[in-house]
Design an enzyme around this catalytic site. Structure first.
Site, PDB file in Angstrom:
ATOM      1  CB  ALA A  31      -0.919  -0.016   1.217  1.00 31.45           C
ATOM      2  NE  ARG A  41       0.976   5.106 -12.013  1.00 31.29           N
ATOM      3  CZ  ARG A  41       1.017   3.801 -12.313  1.00 31.29           C
ATOM      4  NH1 ARG A  41       0.692   3.402 -13.526  1.00 31.29           N
ATOM      5  NH2 ARG A  41       1.353   2.905 -11.410  1.00 31.29           N
TER       6      ARG A  41
END
Ligand code: UD1
Ligand code: MG
Length: 454
Positions: free
Chosen positions: A12, A18
């Site tokens: 994680a 992005r």
């Protein structure tokens, strides 16, 4: 057969780059729940013997979310974002702890289900060293491609490193892998970073395992179980799939959704029997709806517990901390927050009830406002059972209206009202009989005189 132990590692780490966001990617939400919480819930569903979560440096919020959903999990910090294999090795201590199966799941695949993870583990019990979850996405673009030969998994090629022939492969890496515990570390530690992104790719594990004469297999599943989220577009697509699943589950459980495609649910929304939901209703997190309740069109609910036989909306807004008893009516343009309304109480039109208690059978007239905020702190309003609040009243908190009391319309109530009394907090009405005709007579006389002079 002995039950195989399983260490689940969830990756994680990383920013929301992005996603074009300041928020860590795995904290973005689908159906009102973070991507990470979805993944961890699926992991919890297979009851692993241990769980490790790899987070980035300073990602305290991610650690807190992990702890909230899976309190028994251990967080490991990946000091730099250097690829998925590098991330797994941040949890090396957990791997050294030993387990029959090491399950690695990416924190950005929120649609995973426990059954899918079990399917992925199954080949390990039959001697495979590595199992990779594969799928055939409609748009394979950014996914790693699974190169297979005669049913065997040969290697995985990342999209960035793939040539045209490899890019044409439809079978892609879903982002979940299972390793046999006895060889996992030996394989992982051989992964290098010779690729276009200069990253340590977990996907290289397949080729390495084969080089060690071990078997790697692909387990193919449906796209909707494994979509990965790298952009806002993919987030929205996953939301659509998850909403469709929740609507279907609600319909299967007997909820009447008049226009299912217009209703938005949260992962934790619960419904009793014979609930009707009209079109265009949004359920934020933390809503439970009792038997026989009707939620009418264009209502927005979050953090609300609704009893049996209630009627909500149209155009109602229930905010967190709303608790409604049996048969409560909340009508159009009524907003509730941190408010408890007991059985049979009604607020049918145009009200704000915040930080309040409304006793059984009380009636809140149109336009009633609880003035709960003085610019610094929030104060409570208590309304006793069977009380009647006349329309357009302002109840300035902290204030208590006794049971059965009446508040006259248009009142501003600043002091407590004893039970069974009438409170009026408005200007006294003055009536002057005949005043209007005297005015008209006077005005027309003045006008005539003025015209006469012309
Ligand atoms: C990855 C796979 C790709 C697969 C796709 C499925 C690799 C090299 N590629 O690509 O084959 O088709 O997932 O969705 O594994 N992470 C870290 N630390 C890192 C890098 C990533 O913790 O240094 C975490 C991220 O938070 C994320 C997960 O690992 O949850 C996957 O990383 P991401 O960058 O999304 O990989 P993809 O490009 O999607
Ligand atoms: Mg990804």
């Amino acid at each position: 057969m002995a039950v195989r132990t399983c260490l689940a590692i969830v990756l994680a780490a990383g920013e929301g780059t992005r996603m074009r966001s300041a928020r860590p990617k795995v904290l973005h939400e689908v159906t009102g729940r973070s991507l990470l919480a979805h993944v961890l819930t699926a992991v919890a569903g297979i009851a692993p013997s241990a769980a490790a979560i790899v987070i980035g440096p300073g990602q305290d919020e991610v650690a807190a979310e992990a702890k909230r959903v899976l309190p028994g999990a251990t967080c490991f910090v990946q000091s730099e974002r250097r690829g998925t294999a590098h991330a797994v090795l941040a949890a090396k201590a957990a791997i050294e702890g030993g387990a029959d199966d090491i399950l690695i799941v990416y924190g950005d695949t929120p649609l995973l289900r426990p059954a899918t993870l079990q399917q992925l583990r199954a080949p390990l019990a039959e001697g495979a060293a590595v199992a990779v979850l594969g799928f055939r996405p409609a748009a394979p673009s950014g996914y790693g491609r699974l190169v297979t030969r005669n049913g065997e998994l040969m290697r995985i090629v990342e999209a960035a490193d793939a040539g045209p022939e490899e890019k044409a492969i439809g079978l892609c890496n879903a982002g979940a892998m299972a390793f046999a515990g006895d060889s996992a570390l030996a394989i992982l530690e051989r992964i290098g970073n010779r690729n276009r992104k200069n990253e340590f790719y977990l996907t290289d594990a397949v080729e390495i395992a084969r080089g060690m004469n071990k078997t790697a297999v692909a387990v193919e599943v449906e796209e909707d179980d494994v979509r990965g989220i790298n952009s806002k577009k993919e987030l929205a697509e996953a939301e659509a799939v998850a909403q469709a699943r929740l609507r279907q589950a609600a319909l299967d459980a007997g909820v009447t959704l008049v226009a299912p495609e217009t209703v938005f649910l949260s992962a934790d929304t619960t419904f009793g029997k014979d609930v009707v939901v009209e079109p265009y209703v949004v359920f934020g997190p933390g809503v439970s709806v009792g038997d026989g309740t009707v939620i009418r069109a264009f209502s927005h609910l979050a953090g609300a517990t609704i009893g049996k036989g209630a009627s909500i909306g149209p155009f109602a807004r229930l905010r967190p901390g709303t608790r409604l008893g049996e048969g409560v009516h909340v009508g159009n343009f009524v907003e509730l927050k941190e408010a408890k309304m007991e059985a049979g109480a009604k607020a049918n039109h145009l009200s704000y009830i915040g930080d309040a208690f409304v006793g059984a059978g009380a009636n809140i007239g149109a336009g009633t406002i609880t003035c709960n905020y003085d610019g610094f702190t929030k104060q409570r309003t208590e309304i006793g059972e069977q009380a009647f609040i006349g329309s357009n009243s302002a109840l300035v908190a902290p204030v208590t209206i006794g049971a059965g009391a009446y508040v006259g319309s248009g009142s501003v109530i600043t002091a407590d009202v004893p039970a069974d009394s009438l409170a009026l907090g408005r200007g006294q009405q003055v009536v002057k009989e005949g005043w209007a005709s005297r005015l008209r007579a006077l005005k027309s006389m003045v006008k005539k005189k003025a015209h006469g002079r012309d």
